[in-house]
Design a protein around this motif. Structure first.
Motif, mmCIF file in Angstrom:
data_model
loop_
_atom_site.group_PDB
_atom_site.id
_atom_site.type_symbol
_atom_site.label_atom_id
_atom_site.label_comp_id
_atom_site.label_asym_id
_atom_site.label_seq_id
_atom_site.Cartn_x
_atom_site.Cartn_y
_atom_site.Cartn_z
ATOM 1 N N SER A 108 0.823 -1.205 0.000
ATOM 2 C CA SER A 108 0.000 0.000 0.000
ATOM 3 C C SER A 108 0.867 1.270 0.000
ATOM 4 C CB SER A 108 -0.930 0.011 1.213
ATOM 5 O OG SER A 108 -0.169 0.012 2.409
ATOM 6 N N ALA A 109 2.175 1.113 0.171
ATOM 7 C CA ALA A 109 3.083 2.267 0.164
ATOM 8 C C ALA A 109 3.280 2.745 -1.269
ATOM 9 C CB ALA A 109 4.420 1.896 0.789
ATOM 10 N N THR A 110 2.972 4.007 -1.519
ATOM 11 C CA THR A 110 3.137 4.555 -2.868
ATOM 12 C C THR A 110 4.373 5.434 -2.981
ATOM 13 O OG1 THR A 110 1.692 6.403 -2.291
ATOM 14 C CG2 THR A 110 0.667 4.495 -3.338
ATOM 15 N N ALA A 111 4.900 5.892 -1.843
ATOM 16 C CA ALA A 111 6.096 6.736 -1.847
ATOM 17 C C ALA A 111 6.785 6.631 -0.490
ATOM 18 C CB ALA A 111 5.732 8.183 -2.132
ATOM 19 N N LEU A 112 8.105 6.770 -0.515
ATOM 20 C CA LEU A 112 8.908 6.779 0.714
ATOM 21 C C LEU A 112 9.845 7.975 0.652
ATOM 22 C CD1 LEU A 112 9.940 3.014 0.869
ATOM 23 C CD2 LEU A 112 8.432 4.160 2.471
ATOM 24 N N THR A 113 9.993 8.643 1.771
ATOM 25 C CA THR A 113 10.971 9.729 1.842
ATOM 26 C C THR A 113 12.347 9.126 2.100
ATOM 27 O OG1 THR A 113 10.779 10.052 4.227
ATOM 28 C CG2 THR A 113 9.221 11.283 2.820
ATOM 29 N N ALA A 114 13.369 9.910 1.889
ATOM 30 C CA ALA A 114 14.736 9.448 2.172
ATOM 31 C C ALA A 114 14.884 9.111 3.652
ATOM 32 C CB ALA A 114 15.744 10.513 1.750
ATOM 33 N N ASP A 115 14.242 9.880 4.515
ATOM 34 C CA ASP A 115 14.316 9.612 5.962
ATOM 35 C C ASP A 115 13.638 8.283 6.316
ATOM 36 O OD1 ASP A 115 15.758 11.901 6.589
ATOM 37 O OD2 ASP A 115 13.970 13.090 7.013
ATOM 38 N N GLN A 116 12.507 7.989 5.677
ATOM 39 C CA GLN A 116 11.829 6.716 5.940
ATOM 40 C C GLN A 116 12.690 5.535 5.491
ATOM 41 O OE1 GLN A 116 8.271 7.843 3.776
ATOM 42 N NE2 GLN A 116 7.041 7.709 5.651
ATOM 43 N N VAL A 117 13.308 5.652 4.335
ATOM 44 C CA VAL A 117 14.192 4.595 3.840
ATOM 45 C C VAL A 117 15.375 4.420 4.781
ATOM 46 C CG1 VAL A 117 15.729 3.908 1.954
ATOM 47 C CG2 VAL A 117 13.500 4.913 1.441
ATOM 48 N N SER A 118 15.946 5.528 5.221
ATOM 49 C CA SER A 118 17.068 5.480 6.156
ATOM 50 C C SER A 118 16.670 4.775 7.446
ATOM 51 C CB SER A 118 17.549 6.899 6.448
ATOM 52 O OG SER A 118 18.589 6.896 7.377
ATOM 53 N N ASP A 119 15.508 5.129 7.992
ATOM 54 C CA ASP A 119 15.039 4.506 9.235
ATOM 55 C C ASP A 119 14.846 3.004 9.074
ATOM 56 O OD1 ASP A 119 15.091 6.918 10.549
ATOM 57 O OD2 ASP A 119 12.913 7.250 10.447
ATOM 58 N N ILE A 120 14.340 2.586 7.921
ATOM 59 C CA ILE A 120 14.139 1.150 7.675
ATOM 60 C C ILE A 120 15.485 0.432 7.648
ATOM 61 C CG2 ILE A 120 13.379 -0.529 5.949
ATOM 62 C CD1 ILE A 120 11.097 1.517 5.270
ATOM 63 N N PHE A 121 16.456 0.970 6.921
ATOM 64 C CA PHE A 121 17.749 0.300 6.802
ATOM 65 C C PHE A 121 18.591 0.395 8.065
ATOM 66 C CE2 PHE A 121 16.694 0.038 2.375
ATOM 67 C CZ PHE A 121 17.276 -1.162 2.013
ATOM 68 N N LEU A 122 18.320 1.384 8.906
ATOM 69 C CA LEU A 122 19.041 1.501 10.180
ATOM 70 C C LEU A 122 18.362 0.730 11.300
ATOM 71 C CD1 LEU A 122 20.032 5.277 10.066
ATOM 72 C CD2 LEU A 122 21.535 3.298 9.746
ATOM 73 N N GLY A 123 17.230 0.092 10.990
ATOM 74 C CA GLY A 123 16.524 -0.699 11.997
ATOM 75 C C GLY A 123 15.676 0.124 12.942
ATOM 76 N N LYS A 124 15.458 1.387 12.630
ATOM 77 C CA LYS A 124 14.648 2.254 13.488
ATOM 78 C C LYS A 124 13.157 2.073 13.208
ATOM 79 C CE LYS A 124 18.189 5.851 13.842
ATOM 80 N NZ LYS A 124 18.498 7.266 13.549
ATOM 81 N N SER A 125 12.827 1.483 12.067
ATOM 82 C CA SER A 125 11.428 1.274 11.692
ATOM 83 C C SER A 125 11.323 -0.040 10.931
ATOM 84 C CB SER A 125 10.933 2.423 10.807
ATOM 85 O OG SER A 125 9.607 2.170 10.375
#
Length: 66
Positions: free
Chosen positions: A36-53
């Motif tokens: 359902s995700a249509t767009a991700l910000t750079a901060d959201q991508v960063s948080d995912i790869f850093l394990g914060k989200s």
């Protein structure tokens, strides 16, 4: 001899940007078409790869792969 040193120095300086260009890398984010995700910000991508989200916008599970 001095002319050879100047020529070598000039060639080295001219080649340096080419070496820097070759060292660049791109980041690509792939999300399933079923998400359902249509767009991700750079901060959201960063948080995912850093394990914060671990959640995508819209509530889907985020699984980072390297």
């Amino acid at each position: 001899m001095l002319n050879k040193k100047i020529l070598c120095g000039a060639l080295l300086m001219a080649a340096m940007p080419l070496g820097a260009t070759l060292a660049l890398a791109e980041t690509v984010v792939v999300v399933s078409a079923k998400s359902s995700a249509t767009a991700l910000t750079a901060d959201q991508v960063s948080d995912i790869f850093l394990g914060k989200s671990a959640v995508l916008p819209g509530g889907g599970q985020a699984v980072p792969l390297d």
